[in-house]
Write an enzyme that holds these catalytic residues in place. Structure first.
Site, PDB file in Angstrom:
ATOM      1  CG  ASP A 197      -3.356   2.300  -2.294  1.00  0.00           C
ATOM      2  OD1 ASP A 197      -3.230   1.135  -2.749  1.00  0.00           O
ATOM      3  OD2 ASP A 197      -2.589   2.786  -1.439  1.00  0.00           O
ATOM      4  CG  HIS A 371      -0.150   0.596   0.300  1.00  0.00           C
ATOM      5  ND1 HIS A 371      -0.328   1.368  -0.824  1.00  0.00           N
ATOM      6  CD2 HIS A 371       1.133   0.171   0.269  1.00  0.00           C
ATOM      7  CE1 HIS A 371       0.804   1.396  -1.515  1.00  0.00           C
ATOM      8  NE2 HIS A 371       1.709   0.672  -0.875  1.00  0.00           N
TER       9      HIS A 371
HETATM   10 ZN   LIG Z   1       2.684   2.401  -5.198  1.00  0.00          ZN
HETATM   11 ZN   LIG Z   2       4.013   4.145  -2.701  1.00  0.00          ZN
END
Ligand SMILES: [Zn+2]
Ligand SMILES: [Zn+2]
Length: 557
Positions: A197, A371
């Site tokens: 990510d 995130h």
């Molecule tokens: Zn995502």
């Molecule tokens: Zn997500």
């Protein structure tokens, strides 16, 4: 020599949204495909009239018989929002946590496609065979509960897909990203390729804990005692909803949900035991006026300013159940996704004009990202110690920033690969390399799927910014005479009633050009239309410095 494995990126690399990839193993006719996620993307303002953007399904359509299943990492729209479109074309089972399946199920059911799939729940830490694949579901913390990283144990070693994650050490549900398992994989079999990510790779440090948002919310609720409080957040963010509800109930408020997706997700969360909300503290939004303002908290959708959402209707004074006034406090417990800023600003302005007090993440810490930021990614890398590192999930600059973190943490420079949508990575005994391309353009949804392409969008862009000029002229191809016109119809170029002289002049110019062509022997309608376009275009550009769309219509009599 072990057989090679391929990773095909169909979306999410170079953009935030429409995450989708395929992992392929096996040789010849035995080559099988495991899909990971199939999400949608919300269109930017330059995509006029487009509702949604999907991954290009061409490759999947052409290889449909080889697809064993799809694994969904979590329930966000950018990971499961494309399923209801893909399932129309291809049938396959879906594996994910019960909550992820519940969120995906709503949309699939609405589309009437439940019969085209089988929803198979998995639990944290489960490792199971899915078709030809050996897949392990590793818990991760994110802004939706019960998200997973996916480790695929392949003949070429472990390919680890990080999922969307953060390293919150004090998550609301105490369910942390399972770094211990990732470390164990690294120490035992090793992690051959890590797909990670990139969303927040440019942000230094660690993301704040979700629990901190709860503290801020509690202090706002205390400060605004006696006032009605309306909150907006993602309907999927059940941790946030839990913290809002906890803060509200702790100071004696009842909770009401507003917006269909909020009601559905709250029900799903309660049913699955993910959300703890005593029935005695919940009231129907239709009944909130029976309570004093200080005893009510409305939890609404619309944190992204979506024009048809509950919050946007509130801001325009058009909501059936809730009317805002100076006695209300609205908390936007969210952060605008790129592309949604202007909608969010418009909603905030509307709320303020109605007299409400507005609190958003720009002025108080009422939101925390889901995130990983740079230091979390570094921590992750130091534990996973992948042989190869491939940033995923982000705009190109996020991927590049994440790649730099990989190098910083000791992955050799030539083992860090920045890929694009459409790239095919081959993992073999020789190493990992980009070995091909598949179609991966945007698939647009405007009402229905697939009938709007780049050409249509180009036209819409011109129409939106410059307008259109239609020039109609009727000619006798026998005699070579103009019979009727030219007549000019225009929208969005000049306001016709106030520009009669200009339009007359334009007609004269076009008439002269058509007559000249006719007298030099041109009789072909298409050629005449080209002449009309050229003459009108030149006139319009010289006289107004604009470039509207010119539509020449030459009729033959
Ligand atoms: Zn995502
Ligand atoms: Zn997500």
């Amino acid at each position: 020599m072990a057989e090679s494995v391929r990773v095909v990126f169909l979306g999410g690399l170079g953009e935030i949204g429409r995450n989708c990839m395929a992992i392929e193993q096996g040789v010849g006719d035995e080559q099988r495909i495991l899909l990971i996620d199939c999400g949608l993307m919300f269109p930017g303002p330059d995509l006029h009239g487009i509702d949604l953007v999907l991954p290009d399904f061409t490759y999947l359509r052409e290889n449909a018989d080889r697809i064993d299943a799809l694994v969904a990492t979590h329930g966000h729209e950018d990971h499961v929002g494309g399923l209801q479109f893909l399932l129309r074309e291809i049938s396959f089972p879906i594996y994910a946590s019960a909550l992820t399946l519940g969120m995906a199920r709503n949309r699939i059911e609405e589309a009437g496609l439940l019969g085209r799939t089988e929803l198979i729940p998995v639990v944290d830490g489960e490792r199971r065979r899915i078709g030809a694949f050996d897949v392990e579901f590793i818990p991760v913390t994110h802004s939706v509960p019960h998200a997973h990283a996916v480790a695929v144990h392949t003949p070429q070693g472990v390919i680890l897909h990080s999922g969307d994650f953060k390293l919150d050490l004090t998550p609301v549900d105490d369910r942390r990203t399972d770094l211990a398992r990732i470390g164990e994989l690294a120490k035992t079999v090793g992690i051959r390729v890590l797909l990670a990510d990139s969303t927040n790779a440019e942000e230094a440090g660690y993301a704040p804990s979700e629990r901190g948002v709860g503290r801020v919310l509690r202090s706002i609720f205390a400060e605004h005692a006696g006032r009605r409080i309306i909150t907006a957040s993602f309907a999927s963010h059940l941790h946030r909803i839990q913290q809002i509800a906890d803060a509200a109930i702790a100071c004696g408020r009842k909770v009401a949900t507003l917006g269909l997706s909020m009601r559905k997700n709250v029900q799903l969360g309660v049913d699955l035991g993910v959300l703890h909300l005593p029935a005695s503290s919940v009231v129907d939004v239709e009944d909130i006026d029976r309570y004093p303002p200080g005893e009510i908290c409305v939890i609404s959708t619309g944190s992204q300013g979506e024009p048809m959402s509950a919050l946007a209707l509130l801001a325009r004074g058009e909501n059936k159940f809730v009317k805002l006034s100076e006695h209300d406090t609205v908390i936007l417990s969210s952060h605008a996704i790129p592309g949604n800023e202007s909608n969010v600003n418009r909603v905030m302005d509307g709320l303020l004009k109605l007299g409400a007090t507005v609190i958003h993440s720009g002025i108080q810490d009422v939101h925390a990202t889901g995130h990983a930021q740079a230091d979390e990614l570094k921590t992750y890398l130091s534990i996973a110690r992948p042989e190869w590192y491939v940033p995923i999930h982000g705009e190109y600059r996020h991927l590049v920033a994440n790649a730099a973190l990989g190098e910083l943490m000791g992955v050799p420079r030539d083992h860090v690969i920045v890929c694009d949508d459409g790239d095919v990575l081959e993992v073999s005994d020789r190493g990992v390399e980009v070995a091909g391309r598949v179609p991966a353009g945007y698939l647009f949804v405007d009402g229905i799927v697939g009938d709007v392409g780049q050409g249509v969008l180009r036209d819409r862009r011109v129409l939106a910014s410059e307008g259109v000029v239609v020039v109609v002229v009727s000619v006798d191809t026998q005699t070579g005479k103009v019979l009727l016109g030219p007549e000019i119809i225009t929208r969005g170029w000049v306001y016709a009633p106030e520009a009669e002289d200009l339009l007359d002049e334009a007609c004269d110019t076009v008439a002269a050009a058509v007559e000249a062509s006719l007298s030099s022997g041109v009789r072909d309608v298409e050629a005449l239309e080209r002449d009309v376009r050229r003459a009108a275009g030149k006139f319009v550009s010289e006289r107004t410095r604009r470039r509207p769309m010119i539509v020449p219509v030459v009729m033959e009599a």
